[in-house]
Write a protein that holds these residues in place. Structure first.
Motif, PDB file in Angstrom:
ATOM      1  N   ASP A  14       1.421  22.271  -3.583  1.00 11.55           N
ATOM      2  CA  ASP A  14       1.798  21.004  -4.092  1.00 11.55           C
ATOM      3  C   ASP A  14       0.660  20.118  -4.088  1.00 11.55           C
ATOM      4  N   GLY A  20       8.372  17.425  -1.363  1.00 11.39           N
ATOM      5  CA  GLY A  20       9.526  16.544  -1.603  1.00 11.39           C
ATOM      6  C   GLY A  20       9.705  15.999  -3.053  1.00 11.39           C
ATOM      7  N   MET A  23      12.091  13.382  -4.496  1.00  9.31           N
ATOM      8  CA  MET A  23      12.631  13.196  -3.374  1.00  9.31           C
ATOM      9  C   MET A  23      11.737  12.657  -2.389  1.00  9.31           C
ATOM     10  N   ALA A  37      14.411   9.789  -6.098  1.00  5.54           N
ATOM     11  CA  ALA A  37      15.880   9.961  -5.915  1.00  5.54           C
ATOM     12  C   ALA A  37      16.698   9.242  -4.865  1.00  5.54           C
ATOM     13  N   GLN A  38      17.756   8.638  -5.041  1.00  8.52           N
ATOM     14  CA  GLN A  38      18.478   7.514  -4.311  1.00  8.52           C
ATOM     15  C   GLN A  38      19.250   8.333  -3.356  1.00  8.52           C
ATOM     16  N   PHE A  40      22.045  12.357  -3.177  1.00 10.26           N
ATOM     17  CA  PHE A  40      22.547  13.208  -3.982  1.00 10.26           C
ATOM     18  C   PHE A  40      24.037  13.782  -3.645  1.00 10.26           C
ATOM     19  N   ILE A 119      -2.494  22.489  -8.893  1.00  8.99           N
ATOM     20  CA  ILE A 119      -3.077  23.839  -9.751  1.00  8.99           C
ATOM     21  C   ILE A 119      -3.301  23.404 -11.088  1.00  8.99           C
ATOM     22  N   ALA A 149       7.844  25.297 -10.419  1.00  7.15           N
ATOM     23  CA  ALA A 149       8.919  24.201 -10.067  1.00  7.15           C
ATOM     24  C   ALA A 149       8.455  22.987 -10.342  1.00  7.15           C
ATOM     25  N   LEU A 158      -0.140  23.821 -17.933  1.00  6.97           N
ATOM     26  CA  LEU A 158      -0.445  25.288 -17.404  1.00  6.97           C
ATOM     27  C   LEU A 158      -0.093  26.254 -18.045  1.00  6.97           C
ATOM     28  N   CYS A 178      10.628   5.923 -15.008  1.00  4.53           N
ATOM     29  CA  CYS A 178      11.336   4.790 -14.302  1.00  4.53           C
ATOM     30  C   CYS A 178      10.397   3.973 -13.362  1.00  4.53           C
ATOM     31  N   TRP A 265       7.404   5.983 -12.082  1.00  4.77           N
ATOM     32  CA  TRP A 265       7.339   7.395 -12.341  1.00  4.77           C
ATOM     33  C   TRP A 265       7.445   7.841 -13.683  1.00  4.77           C
ATOM     34  N   ARG A 299      18.766  16.212 -11.649  1.00  4.94           N
ATOM     35  CA  ARG A 299      19.464  15.789 -10.377  1.00  4.94           C
ATOM     36  C   ARG A 299      18.890  16.723  -9.327  1.00  4.94           C
TER      37      ARG A 299
HETATM   38  C1  LIG Z   1      13.564   7.378 -10.053  1.00  3.61           C
HETATM   39  C2  LIG Z   1      14.208   8.397  -9.834  1.00  3.61           C
HETATM   40  C3  LIG Z   1      15.534   8.433  -9.310  1.00  3.61           C
HETATM   41  C4  LIG Z   1      16.492   9.656  -9.371  1.00  3.61           C
HETATM   42  N1  LIG Z   1      17.620   9.376  -8.882  1.00  3.61           N
HETATM   43  C5  LIG Z   1      18.356  10.290  -8.421  1.00  3.61           C
HETATM   44  C6  LIG Z   1      19.589  10.547  -7.820  1.00  3.61           C
HETATM   45  O1  LIG Z   1      19.920   9.399  -7.529  1.00  3.61           O
HETATM   46  N2  LIG Z   1      20.415  11.652  -7.583  1.00  3.61           N
HETATM   47  C7  LIG Z   1      19.779  12.658  -7.838  1.00  3.61           C
HETATM   48  O2  LIG Z   1      20.475  13.875  -7.661  1.00  3.61           O
HETATM   49  N3  LIG Z   1      18.673  12.953  -8.404  1.00  3.61           N
HETATM   50  C8  LIG Z   1      17.762  11.837  -8.809  1.00  3.61           C
HETATM   51  N4  LIG Z   1      16.546  11.899  -9.251  1.00  3.61           N
HETATM   52  C9  LIG Z   1      16.164  13.092  -9.826  1.00  3.61           C
HETATM   53  C10 LIG Z   1      15.685  14.017  -8.628  1.00  3.61           C
HETATM   54  O3  LIG Z   1      14.685  13.569  -7.832  1.00  3.61           O
HETATM   55  C11 LIG Z   1      15.286  15.412  -9.073  1.00  3.61           C
HETATM   56  O4  LIG Z   1      16.103  15.920  -9.998  1.00  3.61           O
HETATM   57  C12 LIG Z   1      14.769  16.567  -8.108  1.00  3.61           C
HETATM   58  O5  LIG Z   1      13.928  15.700  -7.154  1.00  3.61           O
HETATM   59  C13 LIG Z   1      13.845  17.435  -9.022  1.00  3.61           C
HETATM   60  O6  LIG Z   1      13.356  18.411  -8.025  1.00  3.61           O
HETATM   61  P1  LIG Z   1      12.322  19.386  -8.659  1.00  3.61           P
HETATM   62  O7  LIG Z   1      11.761  20.378  -7.462  1.00  3.61           O
HETATM   63  O8  LIG Z   1      12.949  20.031  -9.754  1.00  3.61           O
HETATM   64  O9  LIG Z   1      10.823  18.499  -8.906  1.00  3.61           O
HETATM   65  P2  LIG Z   1      10.073  17.585  -8.333  1.00  3.61           P
HETATM   66  O10 LIG Z   1      10.693  16.864  -7.163  1.00  3.61           O
HETATM   67  O11 LIG Z   1       9.314  16.905  -9.443  1.00  3.61           O
HETATM   68  O12 LIG Z   1       9.036  18.478  -7.634  1.00  3.61           O
HETATM   69  C14 LIG Z   1       7.737  19.034  -8.392  1.00  3.61           C
HETATM   70  C15 LIG Z   1       6.794  19.320  -7.411  1.00  3.61           C
HETATM   71  O13 LIG Z   1       5.539  19.652  -8.158  1.00  3.61           O
HETATM   72  C16 LIG Z   1       4.488  19.133  -7.685  1.00  3.61           C
HETATM   73  N5  LIG Z   1       3.213  19.294  -8.674  1.00  3.61           N
HETATM   74  C17 LIG Z   1       3.324  18.848  -9.864  1.00  3.61           C
HETATM   75  N6  LIG Z   1       2.422  19.218 -10.733  1.00  3.61           N
HETATM   76  C18 LIG Z   1       1.744  19.990  -9.761  1.00  3.61           C
HETATM   77  C19 LIG Z   1       0.468  20.846  -9.861  1.00  3.61           C
HETATM   78  N7  LIG Z   1      -0.152  20.875 -11.072  1.00  3.61           N
HETATM   79  N8  LIG Z   1       0.120  21.413  -8.839  1.00  3.61           N
HETATM   80  C20 LIG Z   1       0.823  21.603  -7.593  1.00  3.61           C
HETATM   81  N9  LIG Z   1       1.774  20.937  -7.452  1.00  3.61           N
HETATM   82  C21 LIG Z   1       2.252  20.135  -8.585  1.00  3.61           C
HETATM   83  C22 LIG Z   1       4.714  17.835  -7.413  1.00  3.61           C
HETATM   84  O14 LIG Z   1       3.806  17.167  -6.364  1.00  3.61           O
HETATM   85  C23 LIG Z   1       6.229  17.933  -6.859  1.00  3.61           C
HETATM   86  O15 LIG Z   1       6.156  17.894  -5.475  1.00  3.61           O
HETATM   87  C24 LIG Z   1      15.732  10.802  -9.517  1.00  3.61           C
HETATM   88  C25 LIG Z   1      14.594  10.820  -9.772  1.00  3.61           C
HETATM   89  C26 LIG Z   1      13.677   9.905  -9.876  1.00  3.61           C
HETATM   90  C27 LIG Z   1      12.146   9.904  -9.995  1.00  3.61           C
END
Ligand SMILES: Cc1cc2nc3c(=O)[nH]c(=O)nc-3n(C[C@H](O)[C@H](O)[C@H](O)COP(=O)(O)OP(=O)(O)OC[C@H]3O[C@@H](n4cnc5c(N)ncnc54)[C@H](O)[C@@H]3O)c2cc1C
Length: 321
Positions: A14, A20, A23, A37-38, A40, A119, A149, A158, A178, A265, A299
């Motif tokens: 990461d 996280g 989140m 994320a606020q 879930f 990465i 992911a 990538l 956002c 964001w 989400r």
């Molecule tokens: C402002 C905001 C409000 C939200 N509100 C809600 C809510 O109220 N309820 C809800 O359910 N969802 C909400 N969400 C959406 C929720 O946060 C996401 O759906 C969920 O966290 C996505 O998880 P993920 O693992 O798919 O991606 P991410 O959480 O984006 O994880 C991706 C990870 O990859 C890492 N990464 C990226 N590029 C690289 C790279 N090149 N090399 C290594 N690591 C990398 C990042 O550091 C990150 O840790 C919100 C999101 C935001 C930003």
């Protein structure tokens, strides 16, 4: 976790200082605030069971927030109970404890995670997949399979060399920005709710972050701007953004804060496009997969279910290989 439970060796990378992703929370000396994320919800049986595990481990808890809807004719109605007088199921909201990143931290404790590791390149040689990071250069290990992911716009570059097909899938997804504003107060804010959906002006969501379970420190509020407003104001200086959002907060009855911090964001949420989400992507012949919220309706719950479904598909494929 699905791969590890099937006896596979998994490594996580990461680019941030911890797990996280979206989140996540800002932690300072005398305040903390979830700025991504606020909360879930958990509708799927498997995710409900997972959230129960997180609760058992102390990494999540229900947030019995008083939630209002503002700037609608029926102001401050409960969105959880839209049809007064009719029997409706109240939405149960969960949060990570003591902050939103706790479930990811708890899960990642069981897996080798390299943080501060962006990465930047991935390719295949005769031994398998190779990765290289901006901070550490080439990673020595080779891998049978790689999972991205990541938000679609971060996965796309990538994939340019190793898989133009997957790159095209990622480039076909639009994610919206956002602006978040974290507010600190010296006294309790006398608003009659803990959070509100705002249906007019630049704001879409406001929340008393300090009303979430396990939070410590000062009275803290979080403001989220709408996707449309955030996209349109992407290049606006933070001080100007803060002035506009504080003005909108005042119209909701919020007082001026003692201090604020802004966060931008880039890829907060998936733009709804009407296409059914595939859930995940797995190309067995290449040992290459993608998962995340953008492939499963957005989400936290969607992201978790996407990763689990991909993990299961990979276990099936790797077992038969
Ligand atoms: C402002 C905001 C409000 C939200 N509100 C809600 C809510 O109220 N309820 C809800 O359910 N969802 C909400 N969400 C959406 C929720 O946060 C996401 O759906 C969920 O966290 C996505 O998880 P993920 O693992 O798919 O991606 P991410 O959480 O984006 O994880 C991706 C990870 O990859 C890492 N990464 C990226 N590029 C690289 C790279 N090149 N090399 C290594 N690591 C990398 C990042 O550091 C990150 O840790 C919100 C999101 C935001 C930003």
């Amino acid at each position: 976790m699905t791969l590890r439970d099937a006896g596979r060796r998994v490594r996580l990378f990461d680019r941030y200082c911890g797990p996280g992703g979206r989140m996540s929370a800002r932690q300072e000396n005398d305040w903390q605030c979830d700025h991504g994320a606020q909360y879930f919800t958990a509708r799927d049986d498997a995710f409900q069971a997972e959230v129960a595990r997180w609760q058992h481990a102390g990494a999540a808890a229900a947030w019995p927030a008083r939630v209002a809807v503002l700037n609608e004719p029926n102001q401050q109605s409960q969105p959880d109970e839209p049809n007064a007088g009719r029997q409706t199921r109240r939405i149960e909201r969960f949060v990570g404890t003591p902050s939103m990143s706790a479930p990811a931290r708890w899960l990642a404790d069981a897996l080798p995670l390299t943080t501060h590791c962006t990465i930047g390149k991935m390719w295949r040689d005769a031994h398998g997949w190779r990765l290289s990071s901006t901070e550490h250069g080439a990673i020595e290990e080779t891998f049978d399979a790689v999972v991205l992911a990541l938000p679609a716009p971060q996965a796309a570059p990538l994939l340019h060399a190793p898989s133009p097909e997957l790159e095209a899938i990622a480039r076909g997804t639009v994610m919206r920005a956002c602006w978040a504003l974290m507010l600190r107060f010296d006294e309790r804010v006398p608003l009659p709710f803990d959070a509100a959906f705002v249906n007019d002006g630049p704001l879409r969501w406001i929340a008393r972050d300090s009303s979430k379970p396990g939070r410590t420190g000062r009275e803290t509020w979080l403001l989220h701007a709408s996707a449309e407003w955030s996209d349109a104001h992407w290049d606006t200086p933070a001080a100007r953004v803060a002035a506009d959002l504080l003005d909108a907060f005042a119209q909701c009855g919020g007082p001026p804060p003692a201090a604020w911090t802004a966060h931008r964001w880039a890829h907060a949420n998936v733009a709804p496009d009407g296409d059914p989400a595939p859930g995940y992507v797995w190309r067995e012949a290449d040992g290459l997969g993608m998962c995340g919220d953008w492939l499963n309706g957005g989400r936290v719950e969607g992201a978790w279910l996407s990763g689990r479904a991909l993990g299961r598909a990979m276990v099936r494929a790797l077992q038969s290989a």
